[in-house]
Design a protein around this motif. Sequence first.
Motif, PDB file in Angstrom:
ATOM      1  N   LEU A  67       0.833  -1.207   0.000  1.00  0.00           N
ATOM      2  CA  LEU A  67       0.000   0.000   0.000  1.00  0.00           C
ATOM      3  C   LEU A  67       0.865   1.253   0.000  1.00  0.00           C
ATOM      4  CD1 LEU A  67      -2.361  -1.160   2.907  1.00  0.00           C
ATOM      5  CD2 LEU A  67      -2.890  -1.251   0.455  1.00  0.00           C
ATOM      6  N   GLU A  68       0.483   2.207  -0.809  1.00  0.00           N
ATOM      7  CA  GLU A  68       1.097   3.535  -0.752  1.00  0.00           C
ATOM      8  C   GLU A  68       0.049   4.494  -0.203  1.00  0.00           C
ATOM      9  OE1 GLU A  68       4.164   4.136  -1.370  1.00  0.00           O
ATOM     10  OE2 GLU A  68       4.832   2.545  -2.720  1.00  0.00           O
ATOM     11  N   THR A  69       0.434   5.329   0.770  1.00  0.00           N
ATOM     12  CA  THR A  69      -0.514   6.343   1.236  1.00  0.00           C
ATOM     13  C   THR A  69      -0.676   7.453   0.199  1.00  0.00           C
ATOM     14  OG1 THR A  69       1.275   7.418   2.467  1.00  0.00           O
ATOM     15  CG2 THR A  69      -0.172   5.906   3.704  1.00  0.00           C
ATOM     16  N   HIS A  70       0.365   7.664  -0.626  1.00  0.00           N
ATOM     17  CA  HIS A  70       0.295   8.661  -1.703  1.00  0.00           C
ATOM     18  C   HIS A  70       1.539   8.544  -2.567  1.00  0.00           C
ATOM     19  CE1 HIS A  70       2.637  10.546   1.487  1.00  0.00           C
ATOM     20  NE2 HIS A  70       3.084  11.455   0.648  1.00  0.00           N
ATOM     21  N   ALA A  71       1.586   9.325  -3.639  1.00  0.00           N
ATOM     22  CA  ALA A  71       2.799   9.389  -4.472  1.00  0.00           C
ATOM     23  C   ALA A  71       3.787  10.295  -3.744  1.00  0.00           C
ATOM     24  CB  ALA A  71       2.473   9.937  -5.854  1.00  0.00           C
ATOM     25  N   HIS A  72       4.717   9.694  -3.041  1.00  0.00           N
ATOM     26  CA  HIS A  72       5.637  10.438  -2.180  1.00  0.00           C
ATOM     27  C   HIS A  72       6.583  11.314  -3.009  1.00  0.00           C
ATOM     28  CE1 HIS A  72       4.474   7.761   1.131  1.00  0.00           C
ATOM     29  NE2 HIS A  72       4.516   6.806   0.229  1.00  0.00           N
ATOM     30  N   ALA A  73       6.983  12.421  -2.392  1.00  0.00           N
ATOM     31  CA  ALA A  73       7.895  13.341  -3.075  1.00  0.00           C
ATOM     32  C   ALA A  73       9.260  13.378  -2.399  1.00  0.00           C
ATOM     33  CB  ALA A  73       7.294  14.740  -3.089  1.00  0.00           C
ATOM     34  N   ASP A  74       9.440  12.575  -1.372  1.00  0.00           N
ATOM     35  CA  ASP A  74      10.699  12.655  -0.627  1.00  0.00           C
ATOM     36  C   ASP A  74      11.494  11.350  -0.618  1.00  0.00           C
ATOM     37  OD1 ASP A  74       9.159  11.114   0.951  1.00  0.00           O
ATOM     38  OD2 ASP A  74       8.784  12.655   2.435  1.00  0.00           O
ATOM     39  N   HIS A  75      10.895  10.287  -1.122  1.00  0.00           N
ATOM     40  CA  HIS A  75      11.634   9.028  -1.243  1.00  0.00           C
ATOM     41  C   HIS A  75      11.045   8.231  -2.389  1.00  0.00           C
ATOM     42  CE1 HIS A  75       8.159   7.706   1.204  1.00  0.00           C
ATOM     43  NE2 HIS A  75       8.289   6.571   0.562  1.00  0.00           N
ATOM     44  N   LEU A  76      11.868   7.363  -2.960  1.00  0.00           N
ATOM     45  CA  LEU A  76      11.393   6.470  -4.015  1.00  0.00           C
ATOM     46  C   LEU A  76      10.727   5.269  -3.353  1.00  0.00           C
ATOM     47  CD1 LEU A  76      13.782   8.199  -5.206  1.00  0.00           C
ATOM     48  CD2 LEU A  76      14.204   6.296  -6.754  1.00  0.00           C
ATOM     49  N   SER A  77       9.717   4.710  -4.000  1.00  0.00           N
ATOM     50  CA  SER A  77       9.024   3.534  -3.468  1.00  0.00           C
ATOM     51  C   SER A  77       9.683   2.249  -3.967  1.00  0.00           C
ATOM     52  CB  SER A  77       7.565   3.548  -3.923  1.00  0.00           C
ATOM     53  OG  SER A  77       6.993   2.268  -3.716  1.00  0.00           O
ATOM     54  N   SER A  78       9.755   1.270  -3.076  1.00  0.00           N
ATOM     55  CA  SER A  78      10.259  -0.049  -3.496  1.00  0.00           C
ATOM     56  C   SER A  78       9.107  -1.020  -3.746  1.00  0.00           C
ATOM     57  CB  SER A  78      11.221  -0.617  -2.449  1.00  0.00           C
ATOM     58  OG  SER A  78      10.592  -0.733  -1.188  1.00  0.00           O
ATOM     59  N   ALA A  79       7.899  -0.492  -3.968  1.00  0.00           N
ATOM     60  CA  ALA A  79       6.725  -1.369  -4.151  1.00  0.00           C
ATOM     61  C   ALA A  79       6.947  -2.377  -5.277  1.00  0.00           C
ATOM     62  CB  ALA A  79       5.477  -0.527  -4.425  1.00  0.00           C
ATOM     63  N   ASP A  80       7.501  -1.920  -6.386  1.00  0.00           N
ATOM     64  CA  ASP A  80       7.659  -2.825  -7.530  1.00  0.00           C
ATOM     65  C   ASP A  80       8.687  -3.919  -7.231  1.00  0.00           C
ATOM     66  OD1 ASP A  80       6.980  -3.390 -10.358  1.00  0.00           O
ATOM     67  OD2 ASP A  80       9.124  -3.056 -10.631  1.00  0.00           O
ATOM     68  N   TYR A  81       9.801  -3.527  -6.610  1.00  0.00           N
ATOM     69  CA  TYR A  81      10.823  -4.515  -6.222  1.00  0.00           C
ATOM     70  C   TYR A  81      10.220  -5.546  -5.262  1.00  0.00           C
ATOM     71  CZ  TYR A  81      14.877  -6.360  -3.685  1.00  0.00           C
ATOM     72  OH  TYR A  81      15.793  -7.196  -3.079  1.00  0.00           O
ATOM     73  N   LEU A  82       9.481  -5.070  -4.251  1.00  0.00           N
ATOM     74  CA  LEU A  82       8.907  -5.992  -3.254  1.00  0.00           C
ATOM     75  C   LEU A  82       7.870  -6.906  -3.890  1.00  0.00           C
ATOM     76  CD1 LEU A  82       8.619  -3.558  -0.227  1.00  0.00           C
ATOM     77  CD2 LEU A  82      10.157  -5.524  -0.436  1.00  0.00           C
ATOM     78  N   LYS A  83       7.090  -6.356  -4.795  1.00  0.00           N
ATOM     79  CA  LYS A  83       6.091  -7.191  -5.477  1.00  0.00           C
ATOM     80  C   LYS A  83       6.784  -8.316  -6.252  1.00  0.00           C
ATOM     81  CE  LYS A  83       2.666  -7.025  -9.070  1.00  0.00           C
ATOM     82  NZ  LYS A  83       1.763  -6.262  -9.915  1.00  0.00           N
ATOM     83  N   ASN A  84       7.883  -7.983  -6.923  1.00  0.00           N
ATOM     84  CA  ASN A  84       8.615  -9.013  -7.668  1.00  0.00           C
ATOM     85  C   ASN A  84       9.243 -10.054  -6.743  1.00  0.00           C
ATOM     86  OD1 ASN A  84       8.014  -7.966 -10.184  1.00  0.00           O
ATOM     87  ND2 ASN A  84       9.717  -6.516 -10.116  1.00  0.00           N
ATOM     88  N   GLN A  85       9.677  -9.616  -5.572  1.00  0.00           N
ATOM     89  CA  GLN A  85      10.340 -10.530  -4.638  1.00  0.00           C
ATOM     90  C   GLN A  85       9.346 -11.370  -3.840  1.00  0.00           C
ATOM     91  OE1 GLN A  85      13.835 -10.844  -4.147  1.00  0.00           O
ATOM     92  NE2 GLN A  85      13.845  -9.648  -6.036  1.00  0.00           N
ATOM     93  N   LEU A  86       8.210 -10.758  -3.481  1.00  0.00           N
ATOM     94  CA  LEU A  86       7.323 -11.369  -2.477  1.00  0.00           C
ATOM     95  C   LEU A  86       5.902 -11.617  -2.960  1.00  0.00           C
ATOM     96  CD1 LEU A  86       8.293  -9.028   0.515  1.00  0.00           C
ATOM     97  CD2 LEU A  86       9.040 -11.398   0.210  1.00  0.00           C
ATOM     98  N   GLY A  87       5.519 -11.015  -4.069  1.00  0.00           N
ATOM     99  CA  GLY A  87       4.124 -11.088  -4.504  1.00  0.00           C
ATOM    100  C   GLY A  87       3.308 -10.002  -3.830  1.00  0.00           C
ATOM    101  N   GLY A  88       1.993 -10.119  -3.868  1.00  0.00           N
ATOM    102  CA  GLY A  88       1.109  -9.088  -3.319  1.00  0.00           C
ATOM    103  C   GLY A  88       0.642  -8.143  -4.405  1.00  0.00           C
ATOM    104  N   ARG A  89      -0.383  -7.384  -4.068  1.00  0.00           N
ATOM    105  CA  ARG A  89      -0.958  -6.420  -5.017  1.00  0.00           C
ATOM    106  C   ARG A  89      -0.645  -5.008  -4.556  1.00  0.00           C
ATOM    107  NH1 ARG A  89      -7.080  -7.257  -5.272  1.00  0.00           N
ATOM    108  NH2 ARG A  89      -6.952  -6.397  -7.381  1.00  0.00           N
ATOM    109  N   THR A  90      -0.245  -4.153  -5.494  1.00  0.00           N
ATOM    110  CA  THR A  90       0.020  -2.757  -5.144  1.00  0.00           C
ATOM    111  C   THR A  90      -1.284  -1.970  -5.183  1.00  0.00           C
ATOM    112  OG1 THR A  90       0.511  -2.241  -7.456  1.00  0.00           O
ATOM    113  CG2 THR A  90       2.380  -2.803  -6.032  1.00  0.00           C
ATOM    114  N   ALA A  91      -1.418  -1.012  -4.269  1.00  0.00           N
ATOM    115  CA  ALA A  91      -2.628  -0.176  -4.244  1.00  0.00           C
ATOM    116  C   ALA A  91      -2.299   1.219  -3.755  1.00  0.00           C
ATOM    117  CB  ALA A  91      -3.698  -0.809  -3.355  1.00  0.00           C
ATOM    118  N   ILE A  92      -3.119   2.169  -4.216  1.00  0.00           N
ATOM    119  CA  ILE A  92      -2.993   3.589  -3.838  1.00  0.00           C
ATOM    120  C   ILE A  92      -4.384   4.192  -3.977  1.00  0.00           C
ATOM    121  CG2 ILE A  92      -2.472   4.477  -6.166  1.00  0.00           C
ATOM    122  CD1 ILE A  92      -0.142   6.114  -4.797  1.00  0.00           C
TER     123      ILE A  92
END
Length: 286
Positions: A67-92
Amino acid sequence: MISNIKAFFDSATWTVSYVVFDEPRGSCAIIDPVLDYDPKSSRTSTRSADKLIEFIHQQQLSVEWILETHAHADHLSSADYLKNQLGGRTAIGHSIPVVQKSFKKIFNLGDEFIPDGHHFDHLLTDNEPFQVGKLTAKAISVSGHTSADMAYQFDDAIFVGDTLFMPDVGTARADFPGGDARQLFRSIQKLLAFPPETRLFMCHDYPPTDRSVEWESTVAQQRAHNIHVHDGITENEFVAMRNRRDAALEMPTLLLPSIQVNIRAGKLPSAEKNGVAYFKIPINLI
Ligand SMILES: [Fe+2]
């Protein structure tokens, strides 16, 4: 009361990421994971994300949501890397296309970037319930910092994203494209209307020198002590304070690279013919 919450603090960006799970060997959600990025060398690293992976493996959890609370402006998200490593669905939040459209314009992205939110597996609407194993969670729209911010409620715990900070730090800025101080105040009032003992988990902490990093407070503590929105502060007073303060804040160091990754659900821009991916840096625009 939910007890299985593990926080991970990234000291480079002052960001707190979370793993929330129903039970060991059960299911989890990851909230706001960080992809490390060194702006001097323009290199990414998965050091922070790998700490989450290690914990999830230790606890033998299966990932249901990233889950992302929003499109952050102060750090890059690792959502895609984690999804590839662990599975799960991304949401925002479901309003992410509004944010994508405004940044598509700023970065002059081509036809290949379609700002319709499809980069994420799911777009959550206000009050939408979702399951994390045995836990029922709920998305709460808290726009204001951006037009697509969501908070996530798990029983008595709410992950507030960039709305409230710890009481002695105050609130998030509202001056990014699509931000709105008045809307932020109203969203914060939604959070402060929960029962006083409700636990609030911050997305950041910027501690003053006299205390160490913290990320958990309660509705009661925020209503009594938050320097920007304690009980008695009016909407107009807040808006005037927020706008004055935002005008004096510098842009975050990682604003430009962060946004280009985070509007793509944590994917880097596509590599060019030479196999290298590039960020775009607009000049005299922001
Ligand atoms: Fe933010």
